[in-house]
Design an enzyme around this catalytic site. Structure first.
Site, PDB file in Angstrom:
ATOM      1  N   HIS A  60       0.851  -1.198   0.000  1.00  0.00           N
ATOM      2  CA  HIS A  60       0.000   0.000   0.000  1.00  0.00           C
ATOM      3  C   HIS A  60       0.881   1.241   0.000  1.00  0.00           C
ATOM      4  O   HIS A  60       1.283   1.741   1.048  1.00  0.00           O
ATOM      5  CB  HIS A  60      -0.918  -0.017   1.216  1.00  0.00           C
ATOM      6  CG  HIS A  60      -1.963   1.049   1.221  1.00  0.00           C
ATOM      7  ND1 HIS A  60      -3.139   0.948   1.929  1.00  0.00           N
ATOM      8  CD2 HIS A  60      -2.022   2.252   0.611  1.00  0.00           C
ATOM      9  CE1 HIS A  60      -3.864   2.035   1.752  1.00  0.00           C
ATOM     10  NE2 HIS A  60      -3.186   2.857   0.957  1.00  0.00           N
ATOM     11  N   ASP A 243       4.073   5.138  11.649  1.00  0.00           N
ATOM     12  CA  ASP A 243       4.845   6.387  11.685  1.00  0.00           C
ATOM     13  C   ASP A 243       4.668   7.137  12.999  1.00  0.00           C
ATOM     14  O   ASP A 243       5.308   8.177  13.216  1.00  0.00           O
ATOM     15  CB  ASP A 243       4.476   7.296  10.502  1.00  0.00           C
ATOM     16  CG  ASP A 243       2.992   7.688  10.472  1.00  0.00           C
ATOM     17  OD1 ASP A 243       2.241   7.259  11.365  1.00  0.00           O
ATOM     18  OD2 ASP A 243       2.602   8.417   9.541  1.00  0.00           O
ATOM     19  N   ILE A 245       2.174   8.794  13.812  1.00  0.00           N
ATOM     20  CA  ILE A 245       1.293   9.933  13.545  1.00  0.00           C
ATOM     21  C   ILE A 245      -0.111   9.441  13.196  1.00  0.00           C
ATOM     22  O   ILE A 245      -1.091   9.840  13.815  1.00  0.00           O
ATOM     23  CB  ILE A 245       1.853  10.805  12.404  1.00  0.00           C
ATOM     24  CG1 ILE A 245       3.182  11.428  12.837  1.00  0.00           C
ATOM     25  CG2 ILE A 245       0.859  11.891  11.998  1.00  0.00           C
ATOM     26  CD1 ILE A 245       3.942  12.103  11.729  1.00  0.00           C
ATOM     27  N   HIS A 246      -0.206   8.585  12.195  1.00  0.00           N
ATOM     28  CA  HIS A 246      -1.500   8.002  11.852  1.00  0.00           C
ATOM     29  C   HIS A 246      -2.069   7.200  13.023  1.00  0.00           C
ATOM     30  O   HIS A 246      -3.293   7.139  13.210  1.00  0.00           O
ATOM     31  CB  HIS A 246      -1.364   7.086  10.634  1.00  0.00           C
ATOM     32  CG  HIS A 246      -1.277   7.814   9.331  1.00  0.00           C
ATOM     33  ND1 HIS A 246      -0.129   8.443   8.911  1.00  0.00           N
ATOM     34  CD2 HIS A 246      -2.200   8.018   8.360  1.00  0.00           C
ATOM     35  CE1 HIS A 246      -0.357   8.999   7.733  1.00  0.00           C
ATOM     36  NE2 HIS A 246      -1.606   8.760   7.373  1.00  0.00           N
ATOM     37  N   ASP A 269       1.631   3.630   3.009  1.00  0.00           N
ATOM     38  CA  ASP A 269       0.576   4.533   2.516  1.00  0.00           C
ATOM     39  C   ASP A 269       1.208   5.865   2.106  1.00  0.00           C
ATOM     40  O   ASP A 269       0.622   6.940   2.296  1.00  0.00           O
ATOM     41  CB  ASP A 269      -0.507   4.742   3.573  1.00  0.00           C
ATOM     42  CG  ASP A 269      -1.779   5.392   3.005  1.00  0.00           C
ATOM     43  OD1 ASP A 269      -1.930   5.415   1.764  1.00  0.00           O
ATOM     44  OD2 ASP A 269      -2.599   5.885   3.794  1.00  0.00           O
ATOM     45  N   ALA A 303      -3.535  13.031   5.628  1.00  0.00           N
ATOM     46  CA  ALA A 303      -3.486  12.438   4.286  1.00  0.00           C
ATOM     47  C   ALA A 303      -2.456  11.308   4.287  1.00  0.00           C
ATOM     48  O   ALA A 303      -2.074  10.794   5.334  1.00  0.00           O
ATOM     49  CB  ALA A 303      -3.158  13.514   3.268  1.00  0.00           C
ATOM     50  N   GLY A 304      -2.003  10.911   3.113  1.00  0.00           N
ATOM     51  CA  GLY A 304      -1.006   9.858   3.030  1.00  0.00           C
ATOM     52  C   GLY A 304       0.248  10.217   3.803  1.00  0.00           C
ATOM     53  O   GLY A 304       0.445  11.359   4.223  1.00  0.00           O
TER      54      GLY A 304
END
Length: 381
Positions: A60, A243, A245-246, A269, A303-304
């Site tokens: 991904h 990461d 963060i996500h 991602d 976002a990504g």
């Protein structure tokens, strides 16, 4: 045959503490140094690495280093993937699309197919949208969302040269015929960008969760949602964007405790802004603002990512205490098994010579893909 020796080798099926590998395009011999017998045809490879792991498999990723699989030319996709291989250790890659118009997706299918014909690292396509839920679209374009359409997916698959290996969809919007068609054509069904309830998911054929926790009906005490389905259902594989963060490290640890290393696949991602300076970028036709390691839309929606795969490999160990062996399983072995990549995911005789050589600090020393040392296109004369 090329020869690497005196390395700790994480084979994907165990650990060789002081080992060697002979290889050409595939692995010819692997074992411990105490049974090593020199061969006059050996071509020793000099390295400062201390360990070897199977090449990473990212199922991904939208792009990086200025390119995106949705709008890049076939040559640009090839260059992007070669950069990701050399810098991040990814030796098998699924080009991932976005929710845009059928015409735009059709064009990307053709260009990815052309790139894959020249670059064997491209092992498939992850179709993320347009068959998703408006309620959990995340950074996907609302105006292009469609109900799951078997005929349209069939057209995409034909244009791709049958390279679609996984489709992210909203199971609550799909009928059984759509799911049956996917499974009969070897396409993994992944619940993502979905508002599905737990019961709807139990009645679906979804066996994979797109970026667990993100852009999906979350875990509630009276409704487990998509997240709960992924965490609690045996045989369902969950993607994790490691990461920090996500997903907060504590929630990554929770997923690891519930799923174990056999139920998780590390993904990036990543988007075109990966590897570029902070500033304004683009994802799926929308403006993205990148600051530090965070990428967001104007309204603050994450976002990504700009996550390099090697960082995901290190982070899963840092966040959870996972062993190197477990990190190897989550970065290559699980993906190879789920998607039938029979030559990938392990360092053993007959497998493709795809591996990453690591320093003691788990930095990349060098990467080999099908027995050839990966070269960063930016460093090519």
């Amino acid at each position: 045959m090329k020869l690497l020796r005196n390395l700790t080798i994480y084979t994907g099926n165990g650990v060789i503490e002081d080992g060697y590998v002979r290889f050409g395009r595939t692995i010819a011999d692997v074992g411990t140094m105490n049974r090593f017998v020199p061969n006059p045809t050996d071509e020793p490879v000099e390295t400062k690495a201390v360990s070897m792991v199977p090449g990473f498999i990212d199922v991904h990723s939208h792009g990086g280093y200025g390119f995106d699989a949705m709008d890049a030319s076939s040559g640009e996709i090839d260059r992007m993937v070669r950069t990701i291989t050399a810098r991040e250790g990814v030796t098998s890659f699924f080009c991932t699309t976005m929710t845009e118009t059928p015409e735009q997706i059709s064009g990307s299918m053709q260009r990815i197919a052309e790139a894959a014909a020249r670059n064997p690292v491209i092992q498939g396509i992850h179709l993320e949208g347009p068959f998703i839920s408006p309620e959990f679209r995340g950074a996907q374009m609302a105006s292009c969302i469609l109900r799951p359409d078997m005929d349209l997916l069939s057209r995409f698959q034909e244009l791709s040269g049958n390279r679609i290996r996984i489709v992210t969809y909203a199971p609550e919007e799909a009928d059984p015929a759509f799911e049956d068609w996917c499974l009969s054509h070897g396409i993994v069904l992944s619940a993502g960008h979905s508002n599905a309830h737990f019961t709807e998911l139990k009645n679906s054929r979804a066996s994979h969760i797109t970026h667990l926790y993100n852009a999906q009906r979350g875990l509630k005490h009276r409704e487990p949602g998509v997240t709960g389905y992924g965490l609690l259902t045996e045989g369902v594989t969950c993607e994790l964007i490691c990461d920090g963060i996500h997903i907060l490290p504590e929630m990554i640890d929770l997923a690891y405790r519930l799923k174990g290393s056999r139920g998780i696949e590390l993904i990036t991602d990543s988007m075109r802004a990966k590897g570029l300076p902070d500033g304004v970028s683009e994802l799926g036709g929308q403006t993205v603002y990148v600051s530090g390691r965070r990428a967001t839309l104007a309204d603050g929606t994450i976002a990504g990512s700009v996550l390099p795969y090697i960082d995901a490999f290190r982070n899963i160990q840092k966040f959870t205490g996972a062993s190197m062996e477990d990190a190897v399983r989550m970065s290559s072995g699980n993906q190879a098994a789920e998607f039938g990549l029979t030559g990938k995911g392990a360092i053993s005789v007959g497998k493709d010579a795809d591996f990453v050589l690591l320093t003691e600090a788990l930095s990349i020393d060098s990467v080999y893909s099908l027995g050839r040392k990966a070269v960063d296109p930016e460093e090519t004369p």
